[in-house]
Enzyme design. Structure first.
Site, PDB file in Angstrom:
ATOM      1  N   ASP A 256      -5.124  11.004  16.099  1.00 29.75           N
ATOM      2  CA  ASP A 256      -5.926   9.797  15.911  1.00 29.75           C
ATOM      3  C   ASP A 256      -7.195   9.991  15.101  1.00 29.75           C
ATOM      4  OD1 ASP A 256      -7.168  11.339  17.836  1.00 29.75           O
ATOM      5  OD2 ASP A 256      -7.758   9.651  19.088  1.00 29.75           O
ATOM      6  N   GLU A 257      -7.391  11.140  14.469  1.00 34.05           N
ATOM      7  CA  GLU A 257      -8.582  11.291  13.632  1.00 34.05           C
ATOM      8  C   GLU A 257      -8.344  12.283  12.502  1.00 34.05           C
ATOM      9  OE1 GLU A 257     -12.104  13.219  15.203  1.00 34.05           O
ATOM     10  OE2 GLU A 257     -10.953  14.002  16.897  1.00 34.05           O
TER      11      GLU A 257
ATOM     12  N   ASP B 140     -11.539   7.606  12.804  1.00 31.71           N
ATOM     13  CA  ASP B 140     -11.245   7.848  14.217  1.00 31.71           C
ATOM     14  C   ASP B 140     -10.672   6.564  14.810  1.00 31.71           C
ATOM     15  OD1 ASP B 140     -11.103   8.971  16.707  1.00 31.71           O
ATOM     16  OD2 ASP B 140     -13.259   9.082  17.053  1.00 31.71           O
TER      17      ASP B 140
END
Length: 359
Positions: free
Chosen positions: A106-107, A12
């Protein structure tokens, strides 16, 4: 022989959008930054850690964020830049495993039980990935390592920012029982409040309930809650994961009141949605129109077709058909949104007939 214990990593990125802006603009470093619009009706898309110390959070109204942090600096989002950085990061993931399940820019989850470098330690892999991300992008990431997705996700949140936390098989049950139910991934505020009403406050409380009881009050999700309270999660890391929906919406600087204003304002939203479909060759069958009025009342209208929507004209027609019955509006409209669901990769022939199944 029993199956080997899986090795799952959840990566993350830390305050991703805001961190990219601080990286690219030294004047923003160390200062409270919000990515989003500062207008009266703007919304915070992401907040730097400096802003979070004042209570600023994503999805917060900009006026509220400014009240909490008068020194807050607003930056317009640059999604093309964020996508480019995300692609850099995914290239790093691909050096270690083909089993990567992106959840957003983003993860992502990675299954490194069997990995391309033959590294036995998932913790070592997570550490290497974090170091490469920092070296190649100048950004930090937090990583969670465990034997299933649920615990890996919890672990990545445990020591942010720039954290690395490991939950081993023998630690899972004890780790879960100490959490409040609101800390469980997959249990939102409304569900957590309902659980509290039933006397369920912690993971240990949740583990004390029967599956039948949880199904009675929470439906099908009850089975999932029953399992995660026991640190059990058999979901695979799905490298072919397809988004359930794609959408675009906008909040207007002033309320829209005329038919023409509303119709014209739909066009960029439709272009955004179709742009995703065109790039990915993933098309959908259900169009949903979202309308929020000046009094904050919100309605949605959907229509599903039998065959995938294979060109922008079809998407436009369906969206306008959904808008038509709402015109003329008796109250100003502050937000419009268009989304497409029932997605799937399809090679659809041109000129398919539009077949409506329900409105």
């Amino acid at each position: 022989m029993p199956d080997p214990v899986r090795k799952i990593i959840h990566i993350d990125m830390d305050a991703f959008y805001a961190s990219v802006e601080q990286r690219d603009n030294p004047a923003l470093r160390g200062k409270p930054v919000a990515v989003g619009g500062s207008r009266e009706r703007g919304v915070v898309a992401a907040a730097s850690y400096e802003a979070r110390t004042f209570g600023v959070r994503s999805a917060m109204a900009s006026v509220t964020a400014l009240r909490k942090c008068p020194e807050l600096l607003f930056v317009k989002p640059r999604f093309e830049v964020y996508k480019a950085v995300s692609n850099q990061i995914r290239t790093i993931f691909a050096e270690y495993t083909p089993l990567v399940e992106p959840l957003s820019l983003d993860e992502a989850y990675l299954d490194v039980t069997q990995n391309l470098k033959g590294i036995a330690s998932a913790t070592q892999i997570a550490s290497e990935i974090k170091a490469k991300i920092r070296q190649e992008t100048g950004l930090t990431a937090s990583a969670g390592v465990s034997y299933n997705k649920f615990l890996a996700k919890l672990a990545s949140d445990y020591n942010k920012p720039d954290g690395l936390y490991v939950i081993r098989p023998e630690q899972g049950l004890a780790f879960v029982e100490t959490l409040t139910v609101g800390q469980f991934h997959g249990i939102g505020r409304v569900t957590a409040a309902r659980m509290n009403e039933l006397g369920i406050f912690t993971g240990l409380d949740l583990r004390g309930q029967t599956e039948a009881f949880l199904r009675q009050y929470f439906g099908k999700a009850g089975q999932y809650y029953y399992q995660i309270a026991r640190a059990v999660d058999d979901r695979l890391v799905n490298a072919d994961r397809i988004r359930k929906s794609v959408g675009s919406e906008t909040t207007f600087a002033r309320d829209l009141t005329t038919d023409d204003e509303l119709s014209v304002s739909l066009e960029p939203l439709i272009e955004d949605v179709w742009g995703y479909c065109d790039r990915t060759r993933i098309w959908g069958r259900t169009v949903t129109l979202k309308v929020k009025y000046a009094d904050f009342r919100q309605i949605t209208r959907s229509r599903t077709v039998l065959t995938p929507i294979s060109n922008p004209a079809m998407l436009t027609k369906l969206a306008l058909d959904l808008l038509g019955p709402l015109l003329p509006v008796s109250m100003g409209v502050r937000l419009l949104g268009v989304s497409l669901s029932n997605l799937g990769p399809v090679d659809a022939p041109e000129g398919r007939q539009l077949a409506l199944t329900f409105g």
